[in-house]
Write an enzyme that holds these catalytic residues in place. Structure first.
Site, PDB file in Angstrom:
ATOM      1  N   ASP A 135       0.913  -1.237  -0.046  1.00 31.88           N
ATOM      2  CA  ASP A 135      -0.087  -0.075   0.036  1.00 31.88           C
ATOM      3  C   ASP A 135       0.937   1.331   0.245  1.00 31.88           C
ATOM      4  O   ASP A 135       2.174   1.156   0.448  1.00 31.88           O
ATOM      5  CB  ASP A 135      -0.811   0.001   1.533  1.00 31.88           C
ATOM      6  CG  ASP A 135      -1.987  -0.909   1.204  1.00 31.88           C
ATOM      7  OD1 ASP A 135      -2.441  -1.451   0.030  1.00 31.88           O
ATOM      8  OD2 ASP A 135      -2.383  -1.507   2.199  1.00 31.88           O
TER       9      ASP A 135
ATOM     10  N   TYR B  43       6.930  -8.806   8.100  1.00 32.40           N
ATOM     11  CA  TYR B  43       6.798  -7.118   8.333  1.00 32.40           C
ATOM     12  C   TYR B  43       6.863  -6.679   9.652  1.00 32.40           C
ATOM     13  O   TYR B  43       6.759  -7.327  10.580  1.00 32.40           O
ATOM     14  CB  TYR B  43       5.215  -6.885   8.158  1.00 32.40           C
ATOM     15  CG  TYR B  43       4.483  -7.298   6.718  1.00 32.40           C
ATOM     16  CD1 TYR B  43       4.606  -6.358   5.643  1.00 32.40           C
ATOM     17  CD2 TYR B  43       3.967  -8.453   6.411  1.00 32.40           C
ATOM     18  CE1 TYR B  43       4.106  -6.711   4.352  1.00 32.40           C
ATOM     19  CE2 TYR B  43       3.631  -8.710   5.189  1.00 32.40           C
ATOM     20  CZ  TYR B  43       3.600  -7.836   4.126  1.00 32.40           C
ATOM     21  OH  TYR B  43       3.150  -8.104   2.849  1.00 32.40           O
TER      22      TYR B  43
ATOM     23  N   ASP C 246      -6.425   1.711   7.948  1.00 28.30           N
ATOM     24  CA  ASP C 246      -5.029   2.368   7.856  1.00 28.30           C
ATOM     25  C   ASP C 246      -5.158   3.678   8.257  1.00 28.30           C
ATOM     26  O   ASP C 246      -6.171   4.485   8.173  1.00 28.30           O
ATOM     27  CB  ASP C 246      -4.177   1.780   7.061  1.00 28.30           C
ATOM     28  CG  ASP C 246      -4.314   2.449   5.821  1.00 28.30           C
ATOM     29  OD1 ASP C 246      -5.346   3.194   5.532  1.00 28.30           O
ATOM     30  OD2 ASP C 246      -3.816   1.764   4.668  1.00 28.30           O
TER      31      ASP C 246
ATOM     32  N   ARG D  60      -3.500  -4.790   7.630  1.00 31.67           N
ATOM     33  CA  ARG D  60      -4.531  -3.880   7.658  1.00 31.67           C
ATOM     34  C   ARG D  60      -5.653  -4.489   8.498  1.00 31.67           C
ATOM     35  O   ARG D  60      -6.319  -4.245   9.409  1.00 31.67           O
ATOM     36  CB  ARG D  60      -5.077  -2.916   6.528  1.00 31.67           C
ATOM     37  CG  ARG D  60      -3.996  -1.889   5.949  1.00 31.67           C
ATOM     38  CD  ARG D  60      -4.497  -1.317   4.899  1.00 31.67           C
ATOM     39  NE  ARG D  60      -4.672  -2.076   3.635  1.00 31.67           N
ATOM     40  CZ  ARG D  60      -5.846  -2.189   2.830  1.00 31.67           C
ATOM     41  NH1 ARG D  60      -6.913  -1.808   3.348  1.00 31.67           N
ATOM     42  NH2 ARG D  60      -5.827  -3.100   1.850  1.00 31.67           N
TER      43      ARG D  60
END
Length: 229
Positions: free
Chosen positions: A39, A67, A81, A172
């Protein structure tokens, strides 16, 4: 023609496709594609395939990913988010012990509902286009696996975690789901992808560093050969 895999360190604020097009021009507009969308809010490792290496895109996209994520408790947004519109704010009563306990629900194989703000399609139309028009449609839960989930720290409403997940996992959605388990809501506020399969962000190159090299062999020397390329 440029052929191989480029490990790009994507900056925040641009889409994966924009990052791809920016770098693609540096390689003479060679045939290229990216593997595993990040994103705009996210930074870190984005795999770009050039030339014949695009044949390996499916295999590369399917690799596990790691991540580092920062979540903000007490706030929810329509996109799950910090780039989205705030939909609610709630008091945060959870501390480090409660967060650590809640994380236990997300380890191993879980069912996850993809967010409306995603590139998944319904009737040939990406869900994010429907979401921008205020339309929400049912989404089928998908089986994903969280291979590792570590709590890095809790500082007030800010929670930092590191996780390794299978393809198709939405960080998310994880943030939103954790917020609901804690009863205060949560949204993803920062995300950095550090690994994709055997590749790490420490090996990656920024677009600026690539542009600083002479066109041709110097830039193409950065490409990694893959089995199908």
């Amino acid at each position: 023609m440029a052929t191989g895999l480029l490990l790009l360190d994507k900056p925040a604020g641009i889409t994966s496709n924009r990052a791809l097009q920016n770098v693609r021009r540096l390689f003479g507009n060679a045939k290229a594609g990216h593997c595993g969308t990040l994103d705009p809010l996210a930074t870190g490792l984005l795999l770009l395939c050039f030339g014949k290496a695009t044949k390996a895109a499916g295999r590369l996209t399917a690799m596990d990913k790691t991540y580092r994520a920062t979540l903000t408790l007490g706030v929810t947004t329509d996109s799950f988010d910090a780039d989205g519109t705030v939909t609610a704010r709630r008091e945060v009563a959870a501390g480090a012990a409660e967060v650590a306990a809640a994380l236990g629900r997300f380890r191993g194989e879980i069912l996850q509902v993809p967010p409306m703000f995603s590139a998944l399609k319904r009737g040939g139309q990406p869900l994010y286009k429907l979401a921008r028009r205020g339309i929400s449609v049912p989404r089928e839960p998908r089986r994903v696996t969280v291979r590792r989930l570590a709590l890095l720290g809790v500082d007030g409403a800010m929670v930092k975690v590191e996780l390794t997940v299978t393809s198709g996992f939405y960080v998310r959605s994880f943030a939103a789901d954790l917020g609901e388990v804690l009863g205060c809501g949560a949204a993803l506020s920062a995300l950095r992808r550090t690994e994709v399969g055997p590749f790490t962000v420490t090996e990656a190159h920024t677009a600026a560093a690539i542009a600083a090299l002479p066109a041709g062999c110097a830039r193409e020397s950065l490409l990694v050969k893959v089995g199908d390329g």
